[in-house]
Each structure stands twice: as structure tokens, then as C-alpha cells.
Write a protein that holds these residues in place. Structure first.
Motif, PDB file in Angstrom:
ATOM      1  N   SER A 161       0.306   9.147  -0.488  1.00  0.00           N
ATOM      2  CA  SER A 161      -0.604  10.146  -1.042  1.00  0.00           C
ATOM      3  C   SER A 161      -0.785  11.335  -0.095  1.00  0.00           C
ATOM      4  O   SER A 161      -0.961  11.143   1.120  1.00  0.00           O
ATOM      5  CB  SER A 161      -1.978   9.523  -1.314  1.00  0.00           C
ATOM      6  N   PRO A 162      -0.766  12.584  -0.601  1.00  0.00           N
ATOM      7  CA  PRO A 162      -1.014  13.767   0.240  1.00  0.00           C
ATOM      8  C   PRO A 162      -2.343  13.700   0.974  1.00  0.00           C
ATOM      9  O   PRO A 162      -2.474  14.216   2.090  1.00  0.00           O
ATOM     10  CB  PRO A 162      -0.982  14.922  -0.757  1.00  0.00           C
ATOM     11  N   SER A 163      -3.337  13.074   0.380  1.00  0.00           N
ATOM     12  CA  SER A 163      -4.646  12.981   1.025  1.00  0.00           C
ATOM     13  C   SER A 163      -4.613  12.150   2.296  1.00  0.00           C
ATOM     14  O   SER A 163      -5.497  12.266   3.149  1.00  0.00           O
ATOM     15  CB  SER A 163      -5.672  12.395   0.052  1.00  0.00           C
ATOM     16  N   TYR A 164      -3.591  11.303   2.427  1.00  0.00           N
ATOM     17  CA  TYR A 164      -3.504  10.416   3.579  1.00  0.00           C
ATOM     18  C   TYR A 164      -2.836  11.090   4.780  1.00  0.00           C
ATOM     19  O   TYR A 164      -2.936  10.613   5.894  1.00  0.00           O
ATOM     20  CB  TYR A 164      -2.743   9.143   3.191  1.00  0.00           C
ATOM     21  N   ARG A 165      -2.168  12.207   4.553  1.00  0.00           N
ATOM     22  CA  ARG A 165      -1.484  12.887   5.662  1.00  0.00           C
ATOM     23  C   ARG A 165      -2.504  13.434   6.665  1.00  0.00           C
ATOM     24  O   ARG A 165      -3.570  13.904   6.291  1.00  0.00           O
ATOM     25  CB  ARG A 165      -0.651  14.059   5.148  1.00  0.00           C
TER      26      ARG A 165
ATOM     27  N   ALA B   1       1.578   3.369  -2.349  1.00  0.00           N
ATOM     28  CA  ALA B   1       0.970   4.517  -3.027  1.00  0.00           C
ATOM     29  C   ALA B   1      -0.041   5.210  -2.127  1.00  0.00           C
ATOM     30  O   ALA B   1      -0.123   6.448  -2.087  1.00  0.00           O
ATOM     31  CB  ALA B   1       0.308   4.072  -4.319  1.00  0.00           C
ATOM     32  N   GLN B   2      -0.838   4.436  -1.406  1.00  0.00           N
ATOM     33  CA  GLN B   2      -1.824   5.032  -0.512  1.00  0.00           C
ATOM     34  C   GLN B   2      -1.150   5.784   0.650  1.00  0.00           C
ATOM     35  O   GLN B   2      -1.561   6.880   1.026  1.00  0.00           O
ATOM     36  CB  GLN B   2      -2.756   3.948   0.048  1.00  0.00           C
TER      37      GLN B   2
ATOM     38  N   ASP C 108       0.159  18.269   7.459  1.00  0.00           N
ATOM     39  CA  ASP C 108       0.189  18.513   6.024  1.00  0.00           C
ATOM     40  C   ASP C 108       0.479  19.999   5.779  1.00  0.00           C
ATOM     41  O   ASP C 108      -0.427  20.834   5.745  1.00  0.00           O
ATOM     42  CB  ASP C 108      -1.145  18.120   5.395  1.00  0.00           C
TER      43      ASP C 108
ATOM     44  N   ASN D 171       0.819  -1.207   0.000  1.00  0.00           N
ATOM     45  CA  ASN D 171       0.000   0.000   0.000  1.00  0.00           C
ATOM     46  C   ASN D 171       0.857   1.263   0.000  1.00  0.00           C
ATOM     47  O   ASN D 171       0.470   2.292   0.547  1.00  0.00           O
ATOM     48  CB  ASN D 171      -0.934   0.004   1.207  1.00  0.00           C
TER      49      ASN D 171
END
Length: 280
Positions: free
Chosen positions: A26-30, A22-23, A35, A20
Motif C-alpha cells: 500500500s502507498p500509505s505504508y511507504r 496488501a498492507q 514516497d 500481509n
């Protein structure tokens, strides 16, 4: 009639990966608080503004600081300067010491500190006032601002009470919020900006009644013709009572006390801060 065929919608390309990574990347996961790109976005300006208020407010409350004496003046007036500049520096330093010794910043055995010297945190007159407080062994505040040509904090504000702001408006709010007196030494655009903002707040009743002292009457009356404003009806006669003039550090203090500044002088000798560490 030929039979119509149903074309399936396009499907996202899925790479053949076993983990995982890539997940996780990802900036969305921070987490939002971690962030930086998100926090510095235009949409988060209101949040950043709130953070600049909350951080300084929390620290000042932890130190028990309920009131300040704000000192403004030129960043260009140095101890080794020529002519009046050196005198202004010397008197600002003397006032920082007097106010810290007599105003309540040194009180111990109580949970609060009063009349703590607060400046813009930079060089010149700001440094002198912070230095005077340091001479007395008292804490003092430096409200620095991020500028294109970086303004560094002077060496005399208490490290734990030295703040940096991005927004001028929030810096001004903190300078005014706990101010029980305002002392303005000769200065330029920045000093004039702060002076007239406080005078306007007082004139319009948006700020509480506090004593305001302009140091060196000769400088101020030559720079600003207040009587001219009165002559043309731009201000009322009572507006000229919003401030007083002083010619020495001792006279500043006498005027502040005579015009309502409460003092809380310590009754016993207080141990000095030494390396400016907060005492327990």
C-alpha cells in the motif's frame, strides 16, 4: 405489531489471505521520504522548496564557501562564435581565471574559500567563467535549472558543486546569497532577468552593497537607455552608480577591487585539482 429487525452496518470485504502483502504494498505504508508520489504532490511544494535550499546550502558549507563572484551572460556566446561573441567568451574565461587566482578560492591551510566563481552552470558565458576557474585549478559552482529543453551542466564546473534546481526562485536565492560581486556579460532575456533583479534588490536596500560590472558598454548602452529612465524620473541619479562598465577581464577585476571586493590571494602555489576532486 411485527417486531423490527436491526440491520447490521456493511462490513469491509476481507479477502481470505494468509500474508500481509496488501498492507506492505500500500502507498500509505511507504516511508514519506521514499514516497515519490507523495513528495511530488501539490501539498508538499513548500517542503520541496525547503529541500532545494537545504541541499545546496549544506554542500557549500561543507566546502567552506563563504562568498562568490557571480557571472551571468548568454548561453549562446561560444568560443567559436562569430564577431563579438567569441571575444565575450574569451574574456569571461580570462576573468574566471583571474578571479580564482586572486580572490581567495585557491587559499589552502584555512577552513574557508572566498570569491568562488558561480554561474548558472550552462553553456556559453557560464561555461567560459567556470572554465577559467578550472584553468586556475580552482573550484567553481554551477547552479543549473530544469527547463523544458533540458539544460545540461557544462564540463568545467566542479562536479561536487554542480546543482540542479526546479524552482527559479530558489536558484536565484542561492546565486545572490553568497555573492560579493556580480559580473554581467552580454545576454538575452535570462541575463536581463538576473541583472534587473539584483539591481532592484540593491536599489531597495534588500541586498548588501556589492560591486556590479556590466561588460562591454557599447552593448549595454545600446540595449538599455538608462539615461532615458533618468530623464523621465523613473530612477534617481544615484541609481546609475549601482554599476560600472568594463571592457576587459583585467579591468573587471580592477573595478571590483576598487569598489570594495576583498581579495585573499594565496601566498604559495596551490596544487591543482586535477580531475576536480576536492582535496582533503
Amino acid at each position: 405489531m411485527a417486531e423490527e429487525k436491526t440491520i447490521p452496518p456493511p462490513q469491509p470485504h476481507v479477502e481470505d489471505i494468509s500474508g500481509n502483502e496488501a498492507q506492505m504494498a500500500s502507498p500509505s505504508y511507504r516511508l514519506p521520504t521514499l514516497d515519490t508520489e507523495f513528495l511530488l504532490s501539490e501539498e508538499m511544494r513548500g517542503v520541496r522548496f525547503m529541500l532545494e535550499f537545504a541541499k545546496a546550502d549544506q554542500v557549500l558549507r561543507a566546502w567552506g564557501i563563504v562568498s562568490t563572484i557571480v557571472v551571468f551572460g548568454s548561453a549562446r556566446s561560444h568560443e567559436a562564435g562569430d564577431g563579438r561573441a567569441a571575444f565575450w567568451y574569451q574574456q569571461a574565461r580570462a576573468f574566471g581565471r583571474i578571479a580564482s587566482e586572486r580572490g581567495g578560492a585557491l587559499l589552502h591551510g584555512e577552513p574557508i574559500r572566498r570569491n568562488v566563481i558561480a554561474t548558472g552552470g550552462g553553456p556559453g558565458i557560464m561555461e567560459a567563467a567556470n572554465r577559467g576557474a578550472c584553468d586556475a585549478g580552482a573550484p567553481s559552482i554551477g547552479f543549473n535549472i530544469t527547463l523544458p529543453h533540458e539544460q545540461e551542466p557544462n564540463a568545467y564546473s566542479t562536479p561536487e558543486l554542480t546543482f540542479r534546481f526546479h524552482y527559479f526562485a530558489m536558484r536565484k536565492m542561492h546565486l545572490a546569497l553568497r555573492a560579493h560581486a556580480l559580473v554581467i556579460f552580454p545576454g538575452g532575456f535570462g541575463t536581463l532577468d538576473e541583472l534587473f533583479e539584483i539591481l532592484t534588490l540593491r536599489q531597495t536596500g534588500k541586498a548588501p552593497v556589492i560591486p556590479i560590472v556590466l561588460f562591454d558598454k557599447g552593448y549595454w548602452t545600446k540595449l538599455i537607455n538608462f539615461e532615458h529612465l533618468l530623464e523621465h524620473g523613473m530612477i534617481n541619479p544615484v541609481d546609475l552608480e549601482l554599476f560600472k562598465y568594463a571592457e576587459s577581464a583585467e579591468e573587471i577585476w580592477e573595478i571590483l577591487v576598487a569598489n570594495g571586493l576583498e581579495t585573499f590571494q594565496a601566498t604559495s602555489t596551490r596544487a591543482r585539482f586535477g580531475m576536480m576532486k576536492r582535496d582533503g
